[in-house]
Design a protein around this motif. Structure first.
Motif, PDB file in Angstrom:
ATOM      1  N   ALA A 138       2.644  -3.362  12.278  1.00 22.56           N
ATOM      2  CA  ALA A 138       3.305  -2.199  11.669  1.00 22.56           C
ATOM      3  C   ALA A 138       4.742  -2.543  11.274  1.00 22.56           C
ATOM      4  O   ALA A 138       5.205  -2.180  10.184  1.00 22.56           O
ATOM      5  N   LEU A 139       5.442  -3.272  12.148  1.00 21.79           N
ATOM      6  CA  LEU A 139       6.830  -3.626  11.845  1.00 21.79           C
ATOM      7  C   LEU A 139       6.906  -4.593  10.661  1.00 21.79           C
ATOM      8  O   LEU A 139       7.786  -4.476   9.808  1.00 21.79           O
ATOM      9  N   ALA A 140       5.989  -5.535  10.603  1.00 27.30           N
ATOM     10  CA  ALA A 140       6.010  -6.541   9.532  1.00 27.30           C
ATOM     11  C   ALA A 140       5.548  -5.955   8.202  1.00 27.30           C
ATOM     12  O   ALA A 140       5.850  -6.498   7.144  1.00 27.30           O
ATOM     13  N   ASN A 141       4.815  -4.860   8.261  1.00 29.42           N
ATOM     14  CA  ASN A 141       4.274  -4.269   7.039  1.00 29.42           C
ATOM     15  C   ASN A 141       4.802  -2.859   6.814  1.00 29.42           C
ATOM     16  O   ASN A 141       4.145  -2.000   6.236  1.00 29.42           O
ATOM     17  N   ASP A 142       6.029  -2.665   7.298  1.00 28.21           N
ATOM     18  CA  ASP A 142       6.690  -1.374   7.166  1.00 28.21           C
ATOM     19  C   ASP A 142       7.394  -1.300   5.811  1.00 28.21           C
ATOM     20  O   ASP A 142       7.895  -2.309   5.311  1.00 28.21           O
ATOM     21  N   ALA A 181      -0.254  -0.100   7.889  1.00 27.18           N
ATOM     22  CA  ALA A 181       0.862  -0.518   7.035  1.00 27.18           C
ATOM     23  C   ALA A 181       1.391   0.715   6.313  1.00 27.18           C
ATOM     24  O   ALA A 181       0.752   1.771   6.342  1.00 27.18           O
ATOM     25  N   ASN A 182       2.543   0.597   5.715  1.00 26.69           N
ATOM     26  CA  ASN A 182       2.971   1.711   4.885  1.00 26.69           C
ATOM     27  C   ASN A 182       3.746   1.242   3.677  1.00 26.69           C
ATOM     28  O   ASN A 182       4.404   0.211   3.684  1.00 26.69           O
ATOM     29  N   TYR A 183       3.619   2.023   2.615  1.00 26.52           N
ATOM     30  CA  TYR A 183       4.215   1.669   1.337  1.00 26.52           C
ATOM     31  C   TYR A 183       4.954   2.886   0.779  1.00 26.52           C
ATOM     32  O   TYR A 183       4.365   3.955   0.614  1.00 26.52           O
ATOM     33  N   PRO A 184       6.255   2.721   0.527  1.00 30.99           N
ATOM     34  CA  PRO A 184       7.020   3.839  -0.049  1.00 30.99           C
ATOM     35  C   PRO A 184       6.876   3.851  -1.562  1.00 30.99           C
ATOM     36  O   PRO A 184       7.083   2.829  -2.216  1.00 30.99           O
ATOM     37  N   LEU A 185       6.497   4.975  -2.104  1.00 34.56           N
ATOM     38  CA  LEU A 185       6.379   5.074  -3.553  1.00 34.56           C
ATOM     39  C   LEU A 185       7.766   4.953  -4.179  1.00 34.56           C
ATOM     40  O   LEU A 185       8.682   5.692  -3.820  1.00 34.56           O
ATOM     41  N   THR A 186       7.914   4.015  -5.074  1.00 32.47           N
ATOM     42  CA  THR A 186       9.219   3.787  -5.709  1.00 32.47           C
ATOM     43  C   THR A 186       9.339   4.632  -6.967  1.00 32.47           C
ATOM     44  O   THR A 186       8.360   5.212  -7.445  1.00 32.47           O
ATOM     45  N   GLU A 187      10.538   4.674  -7.495  1.00 32.89           N
ATOM     46  CA  GLU A 187      10.744   5.417  -8.750  1.00 32.89           C
ATOM     47  C   GLU A 187       9.862   4.859  -9.854  1.00 32.89           C
ATOM     48  O   GLU A 187       9.334   5.599 -10.669  1.00 32.89           O
ATOM     49  N   ASP A 188       9.716   3.540  -9.873  1.00 29.98           N
ATOM     50  CA  ASP A 188       8.854   2.915 -10.882  1.00 29.98           C
ATOM     51  C   ASP A 188       7.422   3.419 -10.769  1.00 29.98           C
ATOM     52  O   ASP A 188       6.795   3.777 -11.768  1.00 29.98           O
ATOM     53  N   ASP A 189       6.915   3.422  -9.520  1.00 32.67           N
ATOM     54  CA  ASP A 189       5.544   3.903  -9.304  1.00 32.67           C
ATOM     55  C   ASP A 189       5.401   5.336  -9.813  1.00 32.67           C
ATOM     56  O   ASP A 189       4.414   5.691 -10.467  1.00 32.67           O
ATOM     57  N   LEU A 190       6.399   6.156  -9.475  1.00 33.20           N
ATOM     58  CA  LEU A 190       6.309   7.578  -9.805  1.00 33.20           C
ATOM     59  C   LEU A 190       6.440   7.808 -11.307  1.00 33.20           C
ATOM     60  O   LEU A 190       5.751   8.660 -11.871  1.00 33.20           O
TER      61      LEU A 190
END
Lengths: 279, 279
Positions: A138-142, A181-190
């Protein structure tokens, strides 16, 4: 003169031969059903000998004398020796094993082992390793730091910054040994309204978190006051686009605004059909 | 023909109107007292309506029919409407609230609220914020990355690499909202036999973790096979010097070799005299 304190204040002992977490969890569930009483919790873990039990019994007696009302005593003690000592003290003794072990022995046609230290959170090398490994994962793929190891993920949380992804991933790892794992949606993605390729490949593992824009604004404002990041406009935009994206790709999602970490984790596990290990 | 399956296998339902964590905790504590039975756990959270309860009752009935023995059913349901439905199903019904709420009402001279969703892990903005804040603190002050914010720490874990510091800090944060930093003893620290200045200033907050060298070697070997870091010699040296250092400075310490994260966290909390918040 009538002493009315007994209706408004009460000391509660949680007595255990191990961590006390089981006694606390169960006791707390019951006490939250009583409004207007100021419960003063005292957890006494690692009561594994008669000597230690006697010290606790004395504390219970002293509390009863000092407060003019006997304390509640939630116990998960297993050994008869220790239980008898605590039971004899001047408290209201509530024994979690007593209530259910008898009926279970009858139903299962089997004697219980009466062995201490088997309950919640007891060391086991294999599960320890899995939990720690899941935590390291989780920490490595945060926070989208790395998307290369998504093959190993059991679930990938997706959402805008500060929607609750990191605490949920760490809770899933530590509590259930789930690789999250988690992925933050970036402005580009949005702006594109498209998932990045690294996520598309693992579409079946995705779970979205969303949040009420007002609450998100409060959280971000606390973190970076008066920034673009914390502006009403930006927050509204991000949340709206993220939800559009979830719907477009058929990603299940949860609004975390009024959910505890436990509730979010529980929902993720059930929605994703993950194994709910118990440690 | 006698069906002997009932003595070796049993399905267990944990039914809850919220996360199911309380029901699991209770059930698991009890079931670990019965050796030689293969319990198959099924957690059914968020059973908040009669409709949902009926679906669960049907699953219980189908399981009983398919397995030839009725499942165990641990329930923390609060509303009578849902409980009645589950209680009527073909399982051995063990009701956590039923067993204790009556005696508590009598003792406290008060009716319980019978309100659902008050138990473990229910959302509360203030405690949520504290837990997340503590988690962010643990992440920002992990592994000696920063020693500038030790003023805010409630406890600072000290130990050699892979002695269990990070999982303990994160558990303390997420479970108890405790602000816990951690500092890995470096070769320089160990050679000097001195604490760095940043730690000396906060000596009263220090708690040491140590570990059996053999176990540490296994853990490091897994992580960096055949490295200096994972060598028997290096591991023995680090553990020995760390313990000398703990003793020199009078730092309380725990050997984590056979402790679960819960047990380490419990010991740290009690040793450091920290408030044991319950969320």
């Amino acid at each position: 003169m009538t002493d009315t304190r007994e209706n408004t204040r009460r000391t509660v002992f949680f007595v255990s031969d191990r961590t006390g977490i089981t006694a606390e969890t169960l006791g707390h569930s019951l006490l939250t059903q009583f409004d207007g009483i100021d419960f003063r919790p005292v957890t006494v873990p690692f009561i594994g000998s008669k000597d230690k039990a006697e010290t606790v019994a004395q504390r219970i007696n002293e509390t009863a004398a000092a407060e003019g009302v006997r304390p509640l005593v939630f116990s998960t003690l297993i050994t008869d020796e220790c239980r008898e000592v605590i039971q004899a003290a001047d408290g209201m003794y509530l024994d979690f094993f007593d209530a259910f072990i008898g009926p279970l022995e009858k139903e299962l046609d089997k004697s219980s082992s009466h062995a201490a230290g088997r309950a919640h959170g007891v060391f086991d090398a294999e599960t320890y390793t899995r939990r720690i490994d899941a935590m390291n994962y989780a920490l490595a793929n945060d926070d989208g730091v790395s998307t290369r190891h998504y093959d190993r993920a059991e679930v990938i949380l997706v959402g805008v910054s500060r929607s609750g992804k990191t605490p949920t991933c760490l809770y899933l790892a530590l509590h259930y040994g789930v690789y999250a794992a988690n992925y933050p949606l970036t402005e580009d993605d949005l702006e594109d309204g498209m998932l990045p390729k690294s996520l598309k490949t693992h579409k079946d593992k995705l779970f979205g978190l969303t949040i009420d824009p007002k609450r998100l604004q409060d959280i971000r404002q606390e973190r970076r006051p008066d920034s673009h990041y914390a502006s009403v406009r930006q927050v509204n935009y991000e949340v709206r686009e993220a939800e559009i994206l979830f719907r477009r790709y058929g990603i299940p999602f949860l609004n975390t605004t009024t959910s505890s970490v436990e509730e979010i984790a529980t929902t993720v596990i059930h929605s994703a059909g993950l194994q709910r290990r118990f440690y």
